[in-house]
Scaffold this active site. Structure first.
Site, PDB file in Angstrom:
ATOM      1  N   CYS A 142     -33.839 -23.717  24.995  1.00  0.00           N
ATOM      2  CA  CYS A 142     -32.651 -24.475  24.583  1.00  0.00           C
ATOM      3  C   CYS A 142     -32.392 -25.691  25.451  1.00  0.00           C
ATOM      4  CB  CYS A 142     -31.414 -23.569  24.567  1.00  0.00           C
ATOM      5  SG  CYS A 142     -31.169 -22.608  26.056  1.00  0.00           S
ATOM      6  N   HIS A 148     -25.460 -27.724  26.142  1.00  0.00           N
ATOM      7  CA  HIS A 148     -26.095 -27.980  27.436  1.00  0.00           C
ATOM      8  C   HIS A 148     -25.990 -29.471  27.760  1.00  0.00           C
ATOM      9  CE1 HIS A 148     -27.363 -23.959  27.425  1.00  0.00           C
ATOM     10  NE2 HIS A 148     -28.654 -24.059  27.230  1.00  0.00           N
TER      11      HIS A 148
END
EC number: 1.2.1.11
Lengths: 358, 358, 358, 358
Positions: free
Chosen positions: D151, D244
């Site tokens: 990710c 993120h």
């Protein structure tokens, strides 16, 4: 049908932005202006409003020039309806002067909530209080003020109304865990609330107590008769962005099982549902059966159809209370800046329109 | 005076670590062993315990070899007193078997709290309940079990006791906002609580209701007589690391002003204060006058002298309640892993020692 | 020995309160006054300062009458040393006027950090820069200004200094994750940071870059020679109350293994340690071996003895970098309002005292 | 056109639920089954999946009976495509056995990412790597495995690709601030992260370094040639639910101004845009001009049209780097469970379909 032209006063703040988002594609209302403080007036909305909402500022509003909150400026836009999200220190006289100038003012501010001739409305709860407008309009005046309750009162009265209708209410005790957005964007410093909570919100408990009594009361013989229901509120601020959660204990007049309570809540509907108002949720109260719901992050945007997101109160944990023979306890959650402010005001304006009161 | 040798069972968890920290330099007790599950037994404490507390693991404990929680292992250390912070699924039988083997067990676990012959103690509140030990020791047995209340009950009963003594209590309604550490280190995932709260803690409301009645009741004719006080508890989990905050409404037997309530709370003292126990706070209840206190981050470590940090309950916002003629509302905060667990147990053990019951 | 009389300017803010706490029982300095803005002057400190620190305001300071930050007011107290934690918009001229009036000013504000004759000091790193004071004192003046670095620079230069000494430094790349208290109590609204981070802090990157070069440089021939080390800083704000965490990548002049790096950090000491200054940590850099440390909540108060809590930088995760032949990566944490502000200033004042420069 | 029948393996977890939400109304794929561990198999999906996503579980999935992750069970549904969100400890062999049985497997798990014949795909970045499937299909096999990156790699490579194409890349240094959902629902205890951050994520830095090199490299002569670009990653966990954020420093081959960098990012498009894949964002990289964006809570759901929410990487703060002659710094944000997992896999499957590879 031509849409009613509307202006949002106090459009740059957090609640103001929700108005702008809700009104940017409204079927009945056309956003023709955004107004704010003198400091911002004359600038472009897109330059002044720090957009707090996920996604970008609606294209229509971005390039609007901010108006001052004066009757003249608003009249020049052709608007006949104003939504007020003004700061509490200026809201009172501005709203009054707009109404005096013939504008319909729907406010979610506190200034006029307890006025003797101003309806304090959650449309599903006390639409009949709009009769008080006849008092405001005496002598042929067009303008008036209608208000909505404090953000922490909105969800509470929604959940209480079906209980009052079905079983009668003797007493209400509520403890709130309120979201940060209720204090405005810069209202609660992060240093104050991370790994912490604050067991106090100025003026909030008094508001909840008297607003609930006014809203559950009646309009009779030309005056509001508050409900004779003692209400005890204790208000806390917690580290949640949006969504007020409340632990409610209701002493009923007649005994009722949790199942009966859930049932009258689930089937509760009001004028907005009967009139199919655009922002009305199909069910103003959703009752969840999981043991650990409602939760603010998961449930604050409840409400169908899409336009009614954040307009449903979510109730859970309905159970009998061990300290009162006819006591019922539950948790209720509602979105404080939607059902507790902008959304409730838009629904109220829709109600006014449907009843030909604009 | 030689110090009593003690072992902590369940020493690797969060509450276990607080025991280890509190006992690493205790004037009356000498920590001679740490015990935990079979999985950890035989390893070094410093290798197994992920130290959650600011600062480093006490040098004395770091190199201890973890024992199994068996009577033999504990006997081998010379310990005659065990503090149990065992997980709830194993605590019951282990504690019983240690007591049967002659060990004095002070537990903050739930298993034996409601047993007919087990005292459930907050030393300032119901030290006299220790008389029930005579029942456990019948036939000359040395071992016994004493327990402390659930972490959310501890602060509540501390604040209620002076009201019961001074004015009588008719009814108690409490809504909690409980800290994450109460669920254990991995009890609440961060995904569950950031920008959120959970309006439910399994079994917590029932515990608060019956434990409060037992503790405010009496030991009479060889049995506990629970107080005839209806208690209604609603329990919520919020994003706070340590410190349970509770909104309390008490219907008193006799009317009392907020000032009178504050006064009896401020002057309240119990056996620990009279006996000058090492971990006793000078004042078990601190009353703050600011409108927005207590707050968990600022007040959870209240208590003087230094050894009593986290042992005082902090009360604020004492005010009359609008829904009951003799109602008083306030907010109480107490540290859930100190006063609500390890600290209360250490104070209880000190009380046992001072009364020659060890 | 008589203690030096000191006044804290900007005493009501968050850093000001840390000064007050550190100086309320200092062996060398006696707090004789607290000064703040005109708005607060004349009021009692205990009434104005919302005390942000766990525990209560020191009794000594509570009843002090707040002074204005003028040379006359400070002279009247007998103080010859002033710690300045003034807001950045007023600090510059006030500090200058105090120095001109003969007061020794130790500031953690930004105004004079890059002045050609003002030392920018972390006592362990560049105590020799104090020689620049001779320039300020030319002509027999008593007063002077000494400054400390930006809160995010303090921990970084502490960790870099031993590497510079042992291996030489070619380049520094640092990414910060900074605590909320660095922005002041009301600096970051909770609505801005919960479930969020902000990848920008105004002016911070520039400060880190030039301050690091000044501090790792030398004082030579009457002027500061900045170190010829390119520094790249990227600054982020995260939801942490106290403690700045920084991911650091250093390209060394000479290759070094992680073990060698850890070793020179662990054994690093400076003037404060050699002079046994009261607030000096035994070890200014603590190196932890766990894979997931330092962490702000667990490590920000590192430093022994007790008076030096929050004065040690904590380093972890020292490892070779895959992108540079002589690259070393690590994480460094330091307490932003202690080592990054008030604590570093107190240590600097102790250094001045020990070198007879006050 | 008939839709391809698909099954989600690992459907009860957090990423699994995103798959279910995305596939419940997909124009090309029909969700015909949900599979999970043996423990859950046979139960109803609505009973087992604790639904983490705002709003309710899609009606279609709620009543599905959970299948075991076996080739037989999947074959029985008629599905020819499986999305795998299995836990890392079981994913490898299960995915292999499904592929061996003739199923097309699109996985966001780590097991096969670095396999010599398995493409590791972000469709906008390296669609040409799908040529490696010819190797897997040698001998007429139908089944194969395609993977997506970790990710934290997804957003990074998206932002790097246009720089590689336009200017060449010499070196990459990235520091991440990663969201909690990346660790799974119960991955990070709240006690570990409130008022804290963790400067370490197991295995993450290595993955980012080698995956980036594989993806920016080429498929040539029947083998992957990793790009010769040193990558240095430092990974941190912060108190953010989703999204993120990464501070990136790129040393370019040729100098480029921030404006040039922004321009090539803004105009970047890949195969998904050229093929008008349903889940493709109009612009895979959005560049914001505000000084303090991107921010995870405000930008993580970026991407138009509605089906592509969370599929765009958002870049901000593009600026020259002071430590490298050809250095460029910026911040990039991408949604870790959408672009970094389920969404990227769905887009990859759409690419496979459009290229007739299913």
């Amino acid at each position: 049908m031509e849409r009613t032209k509307v202006v949002v006063c106090g459009a740059t703040g957090m609640v103001g932005q929700i108005y702008v988002a809700m009104l940017s594609d409204h079927p009945w209302f056309e956003l023709v202006g955004v107004a704010a403080s003198e400091r911002s007036a004359g600038k472009q909305y897109g330059d002044v409003a720090r957009w707090y909402i996920q996604g970008d500022i609606p294209a229509r509003a971005r390039n609007m020039t901010i108006l001052p909150c004066t009757a003249d400026a608003i009249a020049a836009t052709g608007a006949t309806l104003v939504f007020s999200a003004l700061p509490s220190d200026v809201a009172g006289p501005v709203e009054r002067s707009l109404a005096d100038a013939g504008v319909a003012v729907v406010a979610d501010t506190a200034s006029h909530r307890m006025d003797a001739d101003v309806p304090l409305i959650v449309p599903e709860v006390n639409a009949d209080h709009l009769e008080a407008l006849s008092l405001q309009r005496k002598g042929g005046k067009r303008g008036f003020i209608v208000t909505g309750p404090n953000c922490s009162t909105a969800g509470l009265v929604l959940s209480l109304k079906p209980l009052q209708l079905a079983f009668g209410i003797r007493r209400v005790i509520v403890v709130t865990m309120q979201a940060l957005s209720g204090a405005g964007y810069a209202g609660v410093p992060s240093m104050a609330i991370i790994d912490n909570l604050i067991p106090y919100i100025k003026g909030e408990e008094e508001k909840m107590e008297c607003e609930t009594q006014k809203m559950l009361g009646s309009w009779m013989d030309g005056a509001f008769q508050p409900a004779n229901i003692p209400v005890s509120a204790s208000c806390n601020r917690v580290a949640v962005l949006d969504g007020h959660t409340e632990s409610v204990l209701v002493e009923l007049d007649r005994p009722a099982s949790p199942e009966e309570v859930e049932s009258v809540m689930r089937s509760f509907q009001g004028e907005p549902q009967r009139l199919h108002l655009p922002t009305a949720p199909d069910h103003p109260i959703l009752v969840r059966s999981e043991s650990d719901r409602p939760q603010p992050r998961l449930d604050r945007l409840a409400g169908e159809p899409a336009r009614a997101r954040g307009m449903a109160a979510v109730v859970g944990r309905v159970r009998s209370d061990p300290a009162f023979a006819t006591g019922i306890k539950y948790t209720v959650l509602s979105h404080n800046t939607i059902r507790g402010a902008a959304g409730n005001a838009v629904l109220t304006a829709e109600l006014l329109a449907a009843k030909d009161l604009l």
